[in-house]
Design an enzyme around this catalytic site. Structure first.
Site, PDB file in Angstrom:
ATOM      1  N   ARG A   1     -42.622  29.287 -14.982  1.00 54.44           N
ATOM      2  CA  ARG A   1     -43.448  28.580 -15.968  1.00 54.44           C
ATOM      3  C   ARG A   1     -43.270  27.058 -15.900  1.00 54.44           C
ATOM      4  O   ARG A   1     -44.266  26.329 -15.894  1.00 54.44           O
ATOM      5  CB  ARG A   1     -43.180  29.125 -17.376  1.00 54.44           C
ATOM      6  CG  ARG A   1     -43.801  30.515 -17.598  1.00 54.44           C
ATOM      7  CD  ARG A   1     -43.369  31.115 -18.914  1.00 54.44           C
ATOM      8  NE  ARG A   1     -41.916  31.128 -19.013  1.00 54.44           N
ATOM      9  CZ  ARG A   1     -41.247  31.102 -20.148  1.00 54.44           C
ATOM     10  NH1 ARG A   1     -41.882  31.043 -21.294  1.00 54.44           N
ATOM     11  NH2 ARG A   1     -39.929  31.140 -20.142  1.00 54.44           N
TER      12      ARG A   1
ATOM     13  N   ASN B   1     -45.419  33.987 -20.518  1.00 54.69           N
ATOM     14  CA  ASN B   1     -44.933  35.265 -19.995  1.00 54.69           C
ATOM     15  C   ASN B   1     -45.505  36.382 -20.845  1.00 54.69           C
ATOM     16  O   ASN B   1     -45.397  36.336 -22.065  1.00 54.69           O
ATOM     17  CB  ASN B   1     -43.407  35.351 -20.117  1.00 54.69           C
ATOM     18  CG  ASN B   1     -42.701  34.648 -18.984  1.00 54.69           C
ATOM     19  OD1 ASN B   1     -43.299  34.346 -17.957  1.00 54.69           O
ATOM     20  ND2 ASN B   1     -41.423  34.375 -19.176  1.00 54.69           N
TER      21      ASN B   1
END
Ligand SMILES: [Zn+2]
Ligand SMILES: [Zn+2]
Length: 766
Positions: A26, A44
């Site tokens: 990320r 996520n």
């Protein structure tokens, strides 16, 4: 498609599946989104990483290119799906919290070798100067410290260390390399090393520890070191007497030890290495790579007892910060780094147990106060035919799944008896366990049972179908059968071997399977081990095999290769073989040989075997390379080690109902009489096996019209044999599949059991 008009704003949604969580994915998305002036978010979710971005078409297409090309090293992108969505406007690019974890989330990163940036941090003044637990989102411990999912610090063994304010700030700063790095730590707040002499703790000062240990190793001492997945024992790799003492201490007479070299430059002096091998050595998994030893004059010789006179060395590079700190101070360029256990027991992980067992016999012990939750050994790989083949799959590779086309949900496969790994299924993924070992000692069996329970919990497996070997007395079979009141599928050992390789390559059709190994239970009650099958994932037909021979003494025949040599000689020559001029007849007591003949005549404790490994053993004994094996597969390894690479001759053999090697044995005995070099005899023998495989497979193709050949079994760890078998078959228009990511030895069996069970469930055969 990307449009030319760059002023045309658009939005896309991107779903990324694979191993993309816990590997710095990320923050990476955040960085590249900002680089291309995109707004939106990344999150996520249960099964993937979800991204939405808005920007110009050109920037979005560049972002998508970078997403694939620049992903963090440990990320494994399985699939990226892109959908254009209604144009949205966002103020900025942000990382959204992930709340919606469910039991679907399954992927856990393996442990990752310390990265270059963290190594630099160890050299900078501050709280990470010489701090040996430095890590970031791109590196550090993962699987070994994870107790449960979702992966955050509270569910790792780092939970007992609360972050200092500086670490906390880094952890919360999106642009920081330690953003959401769960094991992040520094000298103020993190774990520390502790030096013990006997059972007394003598220091926690890292400089002092490095200094003491370095001096100890340089003066021939042995040190216990706590690593990532377990304890190691270390000593100078150039010091013959230290290694001798280490062998005595481990009760490990001859088995080769792994060596850690300071860097590539120093290892190049001692081992041959091509580009592929170098790539494996420096990969973030940092496995032990089997390399050929160089015999160079004018350089300090590695201790010859390291590798039992074989031509291969197991070599690795530093992967923990501590290893780098040691090599900065150590004068020696290489240390033995072998697992901290007594032979046949699993690698130790617990501080107290390590002190209890080893403190009185090692000179120093370096432990640390971060608990190891999941035990892992160093992994072992070898490059064969230009491809990395994993022989022992553990640290760095586990628990990454094997992605299959099968519905594996709820299947637990228990594996074989020796070199055990088990396997659990979730969705279409198969999670193969780390190397467990030989299920004979109590400690290993306990480790096995505990790890099965951990995998079931960790991956939220709801067991619904069990798969075991056919061998009734394997501990793994018994464990499976008594596991619960669930349907059990019994899978023949060599069918499981082939199915394992098929699952690895996502094959689901009829193939010709060639499984060569030591032993496996055959449904006819004999010991199978050289099986030519026509099979699919559901079932198999055994087409032919190496001729059965009595195996005097059963399993003890694999520990004493001379017994199989006697068995072959007696079959070929009758009692006349006693008149031959062979070293084994001089070395082995004639009464013992007479006893073996009697056992064969009277069929006492002489199970029949078609094990290819036993034929290799017999030849190793004839050439006097190994009469009594001091480690598993010593005979075959010694045969491979000495063979002449450029010999094209071979011996005769007969393809009848079975494949018979009487003429091969006669040829070898004749060559020994003529004093032909053992290197040539070994090459001729290997060429014979390769031809026997080829001709058998060719005959099967004629009849069955199948061209896909799947190779499996421990014998294919032999580089010469595998490379030349593949090339001969490919030259003749076969499509050949062999193992790479999953061990070809019994460590891969569980995956095959799982694949067969899955297929039978699909066909409603269970
Ligand atoms: Zn790092
Ligand atoms: Zn800190």
């Amino acid at each position: 498609m990307a449009m030319k008009d760059i002023s045309n704003d658009k939005s896309v949604q991107v779903l990324v599946t694979g191993l993309v969580q816990g590997v710095g994915f990320r923050p990476f998305v955040y960085r590249i989104a900002n680089r291309f002036d995109l707004t939106g978010w990344v999150q996520n979710t249960n099964e993937n990483v979800k991204i939405e971005v808005s920007g110009t078409a050109l920037n979005i297409s560049q972002f998508l290119i970078s997403l694939r090309k620049e992903a963090p090293p440990a990320a494994v992108i399985e699939d990226i799906s892109i959908h254009e969505i209604e144009t949205k406007s966002f103020a900025e690019f942000i990382i959204l919290d992930s709340h919606n974890f469910s039991d679907q989330i399954t992927e856990i990163s393996p442990d990752i070798a310390v990265c270059a940036e963290c190594l630099q941090d160890m050299n900078k003044p501050g709280t990470r100067l010489n701090y040996a637990f430095v890590n970031c989102t791109n590196c550090g411990p993962r699987f070994t410290i994870i107790q449960d999912l979702p992966y955050d610090r509270g569910k790792t063994t780092m939970k007992s260390f609360s972050m200092c304010s500086d670490c906390q700030t880094e952890y919360e700063t999106i642009t920081d390399r330690r953003f959401h790095a769960q094991p992040t730590a520094c000298a103020i707040c993190g774990p520390e090393y502790e030096l013990f002499k006997n059972k007394k703790r003598i220091s926690t000062n890292i400089q002092e520890i490095i200094d003491c240990v370095s001096k100890c190793i340089e003066s021939g001492g042995i040190v216990l070191l706590k690593g990532l997945g377990g304890m190691h024992l270390a000593c100078d790799a150039f010091n013959e007497s230290a290694i001798k003492r280490l062998r005595e201490l481990k009760n490990r007479e001859e088995k080769p030890f792994a060596v850690m070299f300071r860097d590539l430059e120093s290892l190049k002096i001692h081992a041959k290495m091509d580009a592929k091998e170098e790539q494996s050595l420096v990969s973030w998994q940092r496995p032990i790579v089997l390399l050929e030893k160089k015999n160079a004059p004018n350089i300090p010789e590695l201790a010859s007892s390291l590798n039992a006179g074989l031509n291969l060395l197991g070599i690795m590079l530093p992967y923990m910060p501590l290893h780098y700190l040691f090599f900065r101070r150590l004068k020696t360029a290489a240390i033995v780094l072998t697992s901290g256990n007594f032979s046949s027991e699993p690698i130790l992980t617990d501080n107290q147990a390590a002190l209890d067992q080893f403190s009185s016999i090692v000179d120093l012990a370096v432990l640390h106060n971060r608990e190891i939750y999941n035990r892992t050994d160093d992994s072992v790989v070898r490059i064969i035919a230009g491809t990395q083949r994993i022989f022992r799959r553990s640290r760095g590779y586990v628990p990454a799944p094997v992605r299959t086309e099968l519905n594996t949900e709820g299947i637990v496969a228990f594996g074989a008896e020796l070199t055990n790994c088990f396997c659990v299924g979730k969705g279409r993924k198969a999670f193969l366990s780390q190397h467990i070992g030989d299920l004979q000692g109590l400690e290993t069996t306990l480790f096995y049972e505990k790890t099965i329970a951990q995998f079931i919990q960790l991956f939220r497996i709801n067991p619904s179908l069990l798969a075991v070997d056919m061998h009734p007395s394997y501990i793994s079979t018994k464990t499976g059968i008594h596991f619960g009141d669930l349907p059990v599928v019994q899978v023949q050992h060599h069918h499981a071997h082939i199915a394992s390789c098929m699952a690895e390559h996502r094959l689901d059709e009829k193939v010709i399977g060639v499984a060569l190994d030591g032993t496996g239970y055959g449904p006819d009650g004999n010991t199978w081990g050289s099986e030519f099958l026509v099979c699919d994932l559901n079932d198999f037909t055994r087409i032919t095999h190496f001729e059965y021979l009595p195996m005097p003494g059963g399993d003890s025949a694999s520990e004493e290769p001379w017994r199989m040599a006697v068995s072959y000689l007696y079959k070929v020559y009758g009692k006349d073989f006693l008149k031959l001029d062979l070293s084994l007849l001089k070395l082995i007591d004639s009464e013992k040989i007479a006893l073996i003949i009697q056992m064969i005549d009277k069929k006492i404790n002489c199970p029949l075997t078609s094990g290819a490994g036993r034929l290799f053993d017999a030849v190793a004994s004839l050439l006097n390379l190994s009469q009594v094996a001091s480690f598993q597969a010593e005979g075959p390894m010694r045969l491979e080690a000495i063979l002449a690479q450029n010999c094209t001759e071979s011996y005769r053999f007969v393809l009848g109902q079975t494949i018979q090697f009487d003429e091969t044995i006669r040829g070898i005995v004749e060559d020994i009489r003529r004093k032909v070099e053992v290197s040539i005899i070994s090459a001729k023998f290997h060429n014979t096996i390769i031809l026997a495989i080829f001709e058998t497979v060719n005959a099967i193709r004629m009849k069955e019209n199948i061209s896909n050949v799947v190779l499996s079994g421990g014998v294919f760890q032999n580089k010469y044999l595998l490379e030349r078998t593949i090339s001969l078959l490919e030259k003749n228009d076969f499509v050949v599949y062999s193992h790479a990511a999953v061990p070809t030895n019994d460590g891969g069996i569980a995956l095959g059991q799982l694949a067969v069970a899955s297929k039978r469930r699909e066909l409603q055969c269970v």
